[in-house]
Design a protein around this motif. Structure first.
Motif, mmCIF file in Angstrom:
data_model
loop_
_atom_site.group_PDB
_atom_site.id
_atom_site.type_symbol
_atom_site.label_atom_id
_atom_site.label_comp_id
_atom_site.label_asym_id
_atom_site.label_seq_id
_atom_site.Cartn_x
_atom_site.Cartn_y
_atom_site.Cartn_z
ATOM 1 N N HIS A 65 0.750 -1.215 0.014
ATOM 2 C CA HIS A 65 0.038 -0.153 -0.043
ATOM 3 C C HIS A 65 0.831 1.263 -0.002
ATOM 4 C CE1 HIS A 65 -3.184 2.720 1.281
ATOM 5 N NE2 HIS A 65 -3.841 1.973 1.073
ATOM 6 N N THR A 67 0.789 4.178 1.555
ATOM 7 C CA THR A 67 0.863 4.856 2.646
ATOM 8 C C THR A 67 1.996 4.143 3.556
ATOM 9 O OG1 THR A 67 -0.912 3.585 3.939
ATOM 10 C CG2 THR A 67 -1.401 5.850 3.042
ATOM 11 N N SER A 68 2.201 2.717 3.216
ATOM 12 C CA SER A 68 3.293 2.124 3.942
ATOM 13 C C SER A 68 4.685 2.272 3.404
ATOM 14 C CB SER A 68 2.992 0.568 3.527
ATOM 15 O OG SER A 68 1.932 0.349 4.597
ATOM 16 N N ASP A 99 -1.126 7.771 -2.745
ATOM 17 C CA ASP A 99 -1.890 8.388 -1.531
ATOM 18 C C ASP A 99 -0.937 9.608 -1.034
ATOM 19 O OD1 ASP A 99 -2.855 9.404 0.875
ATOM 20 O OD2 ASP A 99 -4.188 7.339 0.804
ATOM 21 N N TRP A 102 -2.120 12.507 3.148
ATOM 22 C CA TRP A 102 -1.557 12.705 4.635
ATOM 23 C C TRP A 102 -0.179 13.377 4.381
ATOM 24 C CZ3 TRP A 102 -5.254 12.676 8.026
ATOM 25 C CH2 TRP A 102 -6.267 11.744 8.110
ATOM 26 N N ASP A 103 0.599 12.952 3.419
ATOM 27 C CA ASP A 103 2.012 13.403 3.494
ATOM 28 C C ASP A 103 2.611 13.131 2.058
ATOM 29 O OD1 ASP A 103 4.611 13.592 3.952
ATOM 30 O OD2 ASP A 103 4.958 11.828 5.377
ATOM 31 N N GLN A 110 6.573 6.471 -3.951
ATOM 32 C CA GLN A 110 5.506 5.788 -4.461
ATOM 33 C C GLN A 110 5.184 5.535 -5.628
ATOM 34 O OE1 GLN A 110 1.713 7.503 -2.568
ATOM 35 N NE2 GLN A 110 2.652 8.039 -0.436
#
Length: 262
Positions: A65, A67-68, A99, A102-103, A110
């Protein structure tokens, strides 16, 4: 009895530790007979596989994912690939994507992680389960070279505009994944979907997240998928049985390996 497929559920997540077996039973009682489960990252594969080995209606997928993605992303992605090469049977590559909500720290990383997993999907002829949040330009930049590659998959949790839908559906091997968001009072998704053929949709819960009305705010689970199907019946002016039959057929076309095992 209707037969529905939840193309995206995380029943292996810790939110189900107290009643996981009951959640699987409730899904079956509601007519949700097949549960496709995207992995999250290198820390979740074993719990995912443990559940799927116990229940033949659960189908594991493997992916990392967005976000990981962190400073150790290369080693973590390599561990996920080891599982892909392990001989375990997986039915898709996911959950992958972009994603930046958030960051944005690991934006480029990514994109690299997504690109590698796109190649996994092509190498193994598996559908790609794509997550995208606040990152459509980056997502489409990664996917553009593969537009005519034969890549298939699901744009998971689609909540975009009619223009977004048109752009994504240019990828002819992809479906849009529709979940509880379509039932939310202020959602624009019902209007957007009037421009999208039912033949390009599959159902999902994304449980434990995004519970549909009337369960909004509670933990989601696969049994609630029927509420998504009912809402699509309203959108398309079709009976629940027709929505169930078409979306199930769409999912089976996509998950061809799983389809041959039924």
């Amino acid at each position: 009895m209707i037969s529905l497929i939840d193309t995206h559920t995380h029943l292996f997540a810790e939110e189900f530790d107290e009643d996981r077996e009951l959640a699987v039973l409730r899904a079956g009682e509601a007519g949700v007979t097949r549960l496709f489960m995207p992995n999250i990252d290198d820390t979740t594969v074993e719990s995912l596989l443990a559940l799927c080995r116990k229940h033949e209606e659960c189908y594991p997928m493997i992916g990392f994912h967005p976000t990981s993605v962190d400073t150790d992303w290369m080693n973590r992605l390599a561990r996920v690939k080891e599982w892909l090469l392990s001989g375990e049977r997986f039915y898709g590559i996911g959950e992958v994507g972009m994603d930046l909500y958030w960051d944005k720290t690991y934006r480029l990383e990514q994109m690299k992680v997504l690109d590698e997993q796109v190649r996994w999907a092509l190498d193994y002829s598996l559908p790609l389960i794509i997550h995208c949040r606040e990152a459509y330009p980056e997502l489409l930049e990664v996917l553009e070279p593969y537009r005519t590659s034969g890549l298939t998959g699901i744009f998971h949790s689609f909540t975009g505009t009619a223009d977004d839908a048109a752009r994504l559906l240019e990828y002819s091997g992809f479906m849009l994944g529709i979940n509880g968001v379509v039932t939310f009072k202020k959602s624009s998704l019902p209007e957007v979907l009037k421009e999208v053929p039912l033949s390009r949709l599959v159902l999902e819960t994304d449980s434990p997240y995004l519970a549909p009305v009337p369960y909004r705010g509670k933990r989601n689970e696969s049994a609630y998928l029927v509420k998504v199907a009912e809402k699509l019946g309203d959108v398309y002016g079709l009976p629940l049985e027709k929505i169930a039959a078409e979306t199930t057929e769409n999912a089976l076309k996509l998950f061809k390996i799983a389809g041959r095992s039924f």
